[in-house]
Design a protein around this motif. Structure first.
Motif, PDB file in Angstrom:
ATOM      1  N   TRP A   1       0.829  -1.203   0.000  1.00  0.00           N
ATOM      2  CA  TRP A   1       0.000   0.000   0.000  1.00  0.00           C
ATOM      3  C   TRP A   1       0.858   1.245   0.000  1.00  0.00           C
ATOM      4  N   PRO A   2       0.560   2.286  -0.825  1.00  0.00           N
ATOM      5  CA  PRO A   2      -0.578   2.380  -1.737  1.00  0.00           C
ATOM      6  C   PRO A   2      -0.318   1.646  -3.042  1.00  0.00           C
ATOM      7  N   VAL A   3      -1.402   1.350  -3.756  1.00  0.00           N
ATOM      8  CA  VAL A   3      -1.278   0.637  -5.012  1.00  0.00           C
ATOM      9  C   VAL A   3      -2.476   0.973  -5.898  1.00  0.00           C
ATOM     10  N   VAL A   4      -2.284   0.870  -7.208  1.00  0.00           N
ATOM     11  CA  VAL A   4      -3.389   0.986  -8.164  1.00  0.00           C
ATOM     12  C   VAL A   4      -3.473  -0.343  -8.902  1.00  0.00           C
ATOM     13  N   LEU A   5      -4.661  -0.941  -8.955  1.00  0.00           N
ATOM     14  CA  LEU A   5      -4.858  -2.248  -9.595  1.00  0.00           C
ATOM     15  C   LEU A   5      -5.891  -2.090 -10.697  1.00  0.00           C
ATOM     16  N   THR A   6      -5.641  -2.699 -11.838  1.00  0.00           N
ATOM     17  CA  THR A   6      -6.517  -2.494 -13.002  1.00  0.00           C
ATOM     18  C   THR A   6      -6.835  -3.804 -13.698  1.00  0.00           C
ATOM     19  N   ASP A   7      -8.083  -3.944 -14.122  1.00  0.00           N
ATOM     20  CA  ASP A   7      -8.461  -5.028 -15.032  1.00  0.00           C
ATOM     21  C   ASP A   7      -9.526  -4.474 -15.980  1.00  0.00           C
ATOM     22  N   GLY A   8      -9.136  -4.176 -17.198  1.00  0.00           N
ATOM     23  CA  GLY A   8     -10.071  -3.589 -18.170  1.00  0.00           C
ATOM     24  C   GLY A   8     -10.640  -2.285 -17.643  1.00  0.00           C
ATOM     25  N   PRO A   9     -11.995  -2.145 -17.625  1.00  0.00           N
ATOM     26  CA  PRO A   9     -12.595  -0.876 -17.188  1.00  0.00           C
ATOM     27  C   PRO A   9     -12.623  -0.703 -15.668  1.00  0.00           C
ATOM     28  N   VAL A  10     -12.200  -1.737 -14.911  1.00  0.00           N
ATOM     29  CA  VAL A  10     -12.257  -1.671 -13.440  1.00  0.00           C
ATOM     30  C   VAL A  10     -10.891  -1.254 -12.895  1.00  0.00           C
ATOM     31  N   VAL A  11     -10.883  -0.163 -12.133  1.00  0.00           N
ATOM     32  CA  VAL A  11      -9.638   0.335 -11.517  1.00  0.00           C
ATOM     33  C   VAL A  11      -9.858   0.472 -10.019  1.00  0.00           C
ATOM     34  N   LEU A  12      -8.917  -0.048  -9.246  1.00  0.00           N
ATOM     35  CA  LEU A  12      -8.921   0.118  -7.789  1.00  0.00           C
ATOM     36  C   LEU A  12      -7.773   1.043  -7.437  1.00  0.00           C
ATOM     37  N   ARG A  13      -8.056   2.065  -6.652  1.00  0.00           N
ATOM     38  CA  ARG A  13      -7.011   3.026  -6.278  1.00  0.00           C
ATOM     39  C   ARG A  13      -7.339   3.608  -4.919  1.00  0.00           C
ATOM     40  N   PRO A  14      -6.347   4.194  -4.240  1.00  0.00           N
ATOM     41  CA  PRO A  14      -6.658   4.878  -2.978  1.00  0.00           C
ATOM     42  C   PRO A  14      -7.582   6.068  -3.241  1.00  0.00           C
ATOM     43  N   TYR A  15      -8.407   6.417  -2.253  1.00  0.00           N
ATOM     44  CA  TYR A  15      -9.225   7.623  -2.362  1.00  0.00           C
ATOM     45  C   TYR A  15      -8.329   8.855  -2.430  1.00  0.00           C
ATOM     46  N   ARG A  16      -8.910   9.932  -3.042  1.00  0.00           N
ATOM     47  CA  ARG A  16      -8.239  11.235  -3.088  1.00  0.00           C
ATOM     48  C   ARG A  16      -9.193  12.263  -2.492  1.00  0.00           C
ATOM     49  N   ARG A  17      -8.618  13.411  -2.104  1.00  0.00           N
ATOM     50  CA  ARG A  17      -9.478  14.467  -1.557  1.00  0.00           C
ATOM     51  C   ARG A  17     -10.563  14.877  -2.558  1.00  0.00           C
ATOM     52  N   SER A  18     -10.208  14.842  -3.857  1.00  0.00           N
ATOM     53  CA  SER A  18     -11.162  15.278  -4.895  1.00  0.00           C
ATOM     54  C   SER A  18     -12.319  14.290  -5.087  1.00  0.00           C
ATOM     55  N   ASP A  19     -12.306  13.163  -4.386  1.00  0.00           N
ATOM     56  CA  ASP A  19     -13.429  12.203  -4.471  1.00  0.00           C
ATOM     57  C   ASP A  19     -14.626  12.654  -3.633  1.00  0.00           C
ATOM     58  N   ALA A  20     -14.479  13.713  -2.834  1.00  0.00           N
ATOM     59  CA  ALA A  20     -15.547  14.075  -1.883  1.00  0.00           C
ATOM     60  C   ALA A  20     -16.903  14.230  -2.568  1.00  0.00           C
ATOM     61  N   ARG A  21     -16.955  15.002  -3.649  1.00  0.00           N
ATOM     62  CA  ARG A  21     -18.259  15.236  -4.296  1.00  0.00           C
ATOM     63  C   ARG A  21     -18.788  14.006  -5.011  1.00  0.00           C
ATOM     64  N   PRO A  22     -17.983  13.339  -5.864  1.00  0.00           N
ATOM     65  CA  PRO A  22     -18.516  12.128  -6.516  1.00  0.00           C
ATOM     66  C   PRO A  22     -18.900  11.038  -5.508  1.00  0.00           C
ATOM     67  N   TRP A  23     -18.128  10.914  -4.427  1.00  0.00           N
ATOM     68  CA  TRP A  23     -18.451   9.908  -3.392  1.00  0.00           C
ATOM     69  C   TRP A  23     -19.796  10.239  -2.753  1.00  0.00           C
ATOM     70  N   ALA A  24     -19.982  11.509  -2.367  1.00  0.00           N
ATOM     71  CA  ALA A  24     -21.242  11.907  -1.737  1.00  0.00           C
ATOM     72  C   ALA A  24     -22.408  11.706  -2.707  1.00  0.00           C
ATOM     73  N   ALA A  25     -22.199  12.041  -3.982  1.00  0.00           N
ATOM     74  CA  ALA A  25     -23.292  11.921  -4.957  1.00  0.00           C
ATOM     75  C   ALA A  25     -23.710  10.458  -5.119  1.00  0.00           C
ATOM     76  N   VAL A  26     -22.741   9.565  -5.240  1.00  0.00           N
ATOM     77  CA  VAL A  26     -23.098   8.163  -5.477  1.00  0.00           C
ATOM     78  C   VAL A  26     -23.688   7.538  -4.215  1.00  0.00           C
ATOM     79  N   ARG A  27     -23.173   7.893  -3.050  1.00  0.00           N
ATOM     80  CA  ARG A  27     -23.703   7.346  -1.793  1.00  0.00           C
ATOM     81  C   ARG A  27     -25.120   7.855  -1.540  1.00  0.00           C
TER      82      ARG A  27
END
Ligand SMILES: CC(C)(COP(=O)(O)OP(=O)(O)OC[C@H]1O[C@@H](n2cnc3c(N)ncnc32)[C@H](O)[C@@H]1OP(=O)(O)O)[C@@H](O)C(=O)NCCC(=O)NCCS
Length: 209
Positions: free
Chosen positions: A10-36
């Motif tokens: 950790w930290p790491v970015v993992l990818t398989d085709g359209p699926v990407v796993l990555r650590p959260y970033r500060r800029s995720d606040a709005r998209p995270w709140a919107a989807v939740r």
């Protein structure tokens, strides 16, 4: 893959085709709140009993506290909390948490995904990526997933990937307002090594006959 110093893997970015796993970033606040916020009915029945309103607990401001908490856990090697992205958009989360090392080397996996992309294999792909990473780089030997018996979609995820059903835990977690029974599923590294890992198994299962 990106690697840094600190907790193994950790930290790491993992990818398989359209699926990407990555650590959260500060800029995720709005998209995270919107989807939740858009997924309250979809998610709340399977999540820990909230200690406030869903709207407040899933605001951009609340994300900052969640993010700080996840970062702290990740820094000390107690968790690998991945933001799950699909086709470039934040759509969910997969956390390997409660990491215990020494003789156990085990973690619990927890996950959710936006209902608008459910049924596309996003979370099985994310789980397979994270399990392979945990076994190969993160120094873990066992991954456990605990699921309410009523949660058919989540049980399908682990059954498809070949997790073993190992336990029945009465009144295990406080979910959606009550202590809920859970089924315990698990995999150890030996279960997937000979097949080239869990992602390789998942790809074979999805390949057209
Ligand atoms: C459980 C969950 C993470 C599965 O993620 P996913 O990426 O949709 O996983 P899959 O694509 O493999 O679909 C799993 C099952 O969901 C069901 N499903 C399929 N399409 C669906 C849709 N459009 N809407 C709802 N469920 C659907 C099917 O039973 C599918 O199993 P199948 O492949 O045998 O048909 C997701 O349903 C979710 O976020 N649920 C709410 C939160 C939750 O339950 N978290 C887990 C707590 S243990």
């Amino acid at each position: 893959m990106l690697f840094g110093a600190g907790a193994p893997g950790w930290p790491v970015v993992l990818t398989d085709g359209p699926v990407v796993l990555r650590p959260y970033r500060r800029s995720d606040a709005r998209p995270w709140a919107a989807v939740r916020r858009a997924n309250e009915n979809w998610l709340s029945q399977w999540e820990p009993t909230p200690y406030g309103s869903w709207h407040e607990l899933n605001s951009p401001a609340a994300f900052r506290a969640v993010h700080a908490d996840l970062r702290r856990s990740a820094r000390v090697g107690a968790a690998m909390p991945f933001a799950v992205c699909y086709e470039g958009r934040l759509v969910g989360q997969l956390t390997l948490g409660n990491i215990v090392r020494r003789a156990f080397c085990s973690a619990y996996a927890g996950y959710w995904v936006d209902s608008s992309v459910a049924g596309r294999g996003v979370i099985p792909t994310a789980l397979a990526l994270s399990v392979d990473h945990a076994f190969r780089v993160g120094g873990l030997h066992r991954i456990e997933v605990n699921i309410r018996p009523e949660n058919k979609a989540s049980r399908r995820v682990v059954v498809k990937l070949g997790f073993r059903e190992e336990a029945y835990h009465p009144r295990y977690l406080h979910i959606d307002g009550a202590w809920r029974d859970h089924l315990g599923y698990a995999l150890t590294a030996e279960d997937v090594t000979a097949e080239g890992g869990l992602l390789a198994r998942w790809h074979r299962l999805r390949a057209p006959a």
